[in-house]
Motif scaffolding. Structure first.
Motif, PDB file in Angstrom:
ATOM      1  N   PHE A   3       0.868  -1.176   0.000  1.00  0.00           N
ATOM      2  CA  PHE A   3       0.000   0.000   0.000  1.00  0.00           C
ATOM      3  C   PHE A   3       0.899   1.218   0.000  1.00  0.00           C
ATOM      4  CE2 PHE A   3      -2.258  -3.549   1.730  1.00  0.00           C
ATOM      5  CZ  PHE A   3      -3.524  -3.454   1.181  1.00  0.00           C
ATOM      6  N   ILE A   9      -5.477   3.744   1.852  1.00  0.00           N
ATOM      7  CA  ILE A   9      -6.008   3.344   3.163  1.00  0.00           C
ATOM      8  C   ILE A   9      -7.339   4.049   3.432  1.00  0.00           C
ATOM      9  CG2 ILE A   9      -5.549   3.265   5.649  1.00  0.00           C
ATOM     10  CD1 ILE A   9      -3.610   1.570   3.952  1.00  0.00           C
ATOM     11  N   ILE A  10      -7.338   5.388   3.352  1.00  0.00           N
ATOM     12  CA  ILE A  10      -8.575   6.166   3.469  1.00  0.00           C
ATOM     13  C   ILE A  10      -9.077   6.346   2.044  1.00  0.00           C
ATOM     14  CG2 ILE A  10      -9.665   8.293   4.281  1.00  0.00           C
ATOM     15  CD1 ILE A  10      -8.342   7.133   6.651  1.00  0.00           C
ATOM     16  N   GLY A  11     -10.090   5.626   1.653  1.00  0.00           N
ATOM     17  CA  GLY A  11     -10.562   5.665   0.279  1.00  0.00           C
ATOM     18  C   GLY A  11     -10.477   4.273  -0.321  1.00  0.00           C
ATOM     19  N   PRO A  12     -11.044   4.077  -1.471  1.00  0.00           N
ATOM     20  CA  PRO A  12     -11.637   5.103  -2.327  1.00  0.00           C
ATOM     21  C   PRO A  12     -13.031   5.517  -1.873  1.00  0.00           C
ATOM     22  CG  PRO A  12     -11.958   2.954  -3.297  1.00  0.00           C
ATOM     23  CD  PRO A  12     -11.141   2.734  -2.057  1.00  0.00           C
ATOM     24  N   SER A  18     -18.884  -3.731  -0.845  1.00  0.00           N
ATOM     25  CA  SER A  18     -17.603  -4.365  -0.513  1.00  0.00           C
ATOM     26  C   SER A  18     -16.470  -3.708  -1.277  1.00  0.00           C
ATOM     27  CB  SER A  18     -17.662  -5.857  -0.867  1.00  0.00           C
ATOM     28  OG  SER A  18     -16.368  -6.406  -0.863  1.00  0.00           O
ATOM     29  N   SER A  19     -15.419  -3.312  -0.552  1.00  0.00           N
ATOM     30  CA  SER A  19     -14.309  -2.675  -1.262  1.00  0.00           C
ATOM     31  C   SER A  19     -13.620  -3.669  -2.188  1.00  0.00           C
ATOM     32  CB  SER A  19     -13.323  -2.029  -0.290  1.00  0.00           C
ATOM     33  OG  SER A  19     -13.189  -2.772   0.888  1.00  0.00           O
ATOM     34  N   HIS A  21     -15.092  -6.619  -3.446  1.00  0.00           N
ATOM     35  CA  HIS A  21     -15.995  -7.199  -4.441  1.00  0.00           C
ATOM     36  C   HIS A  21     -16.678  -6.149  -5.305  1.00  0.00           C
ATOM     37  CE1 HIS A  21     -15.422 -10.570  -1.752  1.00  0.00           C
ATOM     38  NE2 HIS A  21     -15.973 -11.362  -2.627  1.00  0.00           N
ATOM     39  N   ILE A 127      -7.218  -6.914  -4.381  1.00  0.00           N
ATOM     40  CA  ILE A 127      -6.345  -7.312  -3.252  1.00  0.00           C
ATOM     41  C   ILE A 127      -6.758  -6.717  -1.911  1.00  0.00           C
ATOM     42  CG2 ILE A 127      -4.364  -7.718  -4.772  1.00  0.00           C
ATOM     43  CD1 ILE A 127      -3.199  -5.038  -3.701  1.00  0.00           C
ATOM     44  N   GLY A 128      -7.885  -5.981  -1.869  1.00  0.00           N
ATOM     45  CA  GLY A 128      -8.362  -5.469  -0.578  1.00  0.00           C
ATOM     46  C   GLY A 128      -8.407  -3.952  -0.532  1.00  0.00           C
ATOM     47  N   GLY A 129      -9.437  -3.437   0.149  1.00  0.00           N
ATOM     48  CA  GLY A 129      -9.573  -1.991   0.304  1.00  0.00           C
ATOM     49  C   GLY A 129      -9.793  -1.263  -1.007  1.00  0.00           C
TER      50      GLY A 129
END
Lengths: 236, 292
Positions: A3, A9-12, A18-19, A21, A127-129
């Motif tokens: 990252f 981290i803050i966002g999108p 789901s961030s 999916h 990959i997450g977030g």
């Protein structure tokens, strides 16, 4: 560092739920639309792993369709994107894939361009977030996040091609943050992906296209939110 | 970024004589090449989206597409107002706001992933309720978001923030740690105190599995956001009172990585275990499938 900055981290800014999916899937669709370089008239979407198991509940199908319409992750039209894609004349189908896949959240897209009939096969992972990686474009292994302005150069593999590409970059004062190259075979077709610190200008793209070994140049940049897109033509 | 761990972050803050939020803004601008004003403006827009989500969740119908969840934030708010709640006051408010944002997310509304969509209620819940209570300006809250981001950046790169990788401790746990540390700074705590708050909060969520019923970001995700906001307030209070995380926060982050990596796949967002595989969880999943 997986990252890279505060906004991974803050966002999108995104439309739920789901961030991984939803937002990640929308970004993969949008990246594919940008790599294709034109709207798609056909889109065959194959989900793998957790995407395949829960795509309907998470609206992953809607997110992919929205991304293919070049919608940002926070575009309020995302929940209606399948209907909007149909209205725009895009034939879109969804399926579940079997076999090996690189990550629990994987999707493979096969697109046919509306204007030129160009075909594109692209594999993306979430990959997450809301962060993604495009890992395969038409059989070329790549690693593309879309979080930096990215230039994709299809070219022939021979001595000095990369040097002439980086020379264009140097002259234009464009710094390369990450670079990868994959080729089908020695002296065959190759794909080079460059992540830049600054957005590529039309002048830079023109110079790259003028290189004799270069077949095509595409740009991917997923940083814009729906608010920033307002007023621009982001419909297919 | 010039820091990879929370202790390096604290040292940098001391060297440069600035708080975590101000330092992160400077680091972000250095990394992106954009001006501090531009970066601040982006974060400011994000705070606007968070406020909008709280407002929507507190006033509109948030019933999700599955029909399983919605309107709990409003239930909690009217109970807070009319009855004598056990928690009540600012904590009750933070809990309601966190539920509100999480419900907006479940109903496909607009939110900010902080750090993920599954944990998107905690930071807005803590931030907005405290802003109302303490009368803070928007810009002050935005600097707090940079502080939260710095903490999340360290957690994400040394451990994980997604439920599929590390369980709910990685998702909701990270958000609680970020909110606790940022709130400690906003309340006038030192960077060292803020970092203790992160460790205190994370210790309390270690081992939390990710077991969404039907694979949806609804049950138990939404209520965990409500609980998470309250935990963040408690962790900030402990840190401000001088309570230390005796196991240094960076070591707690490593423990989260260890625990999450050891977690079986069925407890990592696959809906293969935990609450998702209870008789009721299985029945809900079956009903959802037959609806399609």
């Amino acid at each position: 560092m997986r990252f890279k900055d505060v906004f991974s981290i803050i966002g999108p800014a995104m439309v739920g739920p789901s961030s991984s999916h939803t937002a990640g899937a929308a970004r993969i669709g949008r990246a594919a639309r940008q790599v294709l370089g034109e709207p798609a008239r056909e889109a065959e979407v194959t989900f793998f792993g957790s995407f395949a198991a829960t795509y309907q509940g998470h609206g992953t199908d809607r997110a992919i369709a929205g991304g293919l319409l070049n919608f940002a992750t926070d575009d309020s039209r995302l929940p209606d994107s399948i209907e909007l894609a149909a209205e725009a004349g895009m034939e879109i189908s969804f399926g579940q894939g079997t076999g090996l896949f690189p990550h629990p959240n994987t999707v493979r897209l096969h697109l046919v361009g509306a204007q030129t009939g160009t075909e594109l096969t692209l594999t993306g992972i979430s990959i997450g977030g809301g962060n993604i990686e495009i890992v395969d474009i038409d059989g070329f292994g790549v690693k593309l996040t879309g979080m930096y302005p990215t230039v994709l150069i299809h070219h022939m593999d021979y001595l000095g091609v990369l040097a002439s590409v980086t020379d264009v970059m140097r002259k234009g004062q464009f710094n390369i943050g990450h670079m990868s190259l994959d080729r089908k075979n020695r002296s065959g077709a190759a794909l080079t992906v460059l992540e830049l610190d600054e957005a590529a200008t039309p002048g830079l793209l023109h110079e790259l296209r003028a290189l004799s070994a270069v077949k095509s140049v595409k740009v991917v940049d997923l940083n814009e939110s729906a608010q920033e897109q307002k007023g621009k033509d982001n419909t297919p | 970024m010039n820091f990879q761990t929370l202790s390096q972050l604290a040292v940098l803050c001391e060297e440069r004589g600035m708080g975590i939020g101000a330092l992160m803004l400077e680091e972000q601008s250095g990394e992106s090449g954009r001006s501090k004003e531009q970066e601040f403006a982006t974060m400011s827009q994000y705070y606007g989206v968070m406020k909008e989500a709280v407002h929507r969740g507190m006033t509109e119908d948030t019933t999700s597409r599955s029909g399983l969840t919605g309107l709990d934030a409003q239930r909690v708010a009217s109970y807070n107002a009319a009855d004598e709640p056990c928690l009540g006051g600012p904590a009750g408010q933070a809990m309601a706001y966190a539920l509100a944002v999480s419900e907006v997310n479940a109903s496909m509304g607009r939110i900010i992933a902080t750090p993920t969509a599954g944990s998107c209620g905690i930071i807005p819940g803590v931030f907005l309720s405290c802003q109302e209570r303490f009368g803070w300006e928007d810009d002050y809250m935005v600097s707090g978001l940079f502080a939260a981001g710095a903490i999340g950046y360290v957690i994400a790169n040394n451990s994980f923030v997604s439920g599929a990788e590390g369980g709910c401790q990685a998702e909701v746990g990270s958000a609680i740690g970020m909110a606790a540390g940022a709130l400690t700074e906003l309340r006038g705590g030192t960077p060292a105190q803020a970092i203790h708050a992160v460790g205190l909060a994370l210790k309390n969520t270690l081992g939390l599995i990710c077991d969404p019923v039907g694979g949806l970001v609804e049950i138990p995700c939404i209520v965990r956001n409500g609980f998470g906001a309250v935990t963040a307030l408690a962790a900030a209070d402990m840190a401000l009172a001088g309570v230390r995380s005796v196991i240094p926060s960076d070591e707690v982050i490593k423990v989260m990585l260890e625990v999450g990596s050891a977690m079986p796949e069925k407890h990592r967002e696959t809906a293969g275990g935990g609450l998702a595989q209870t008789p009721t969880g299985r029945k809900i999943m079956k009903d959802l499938r037959s609806k399609k």
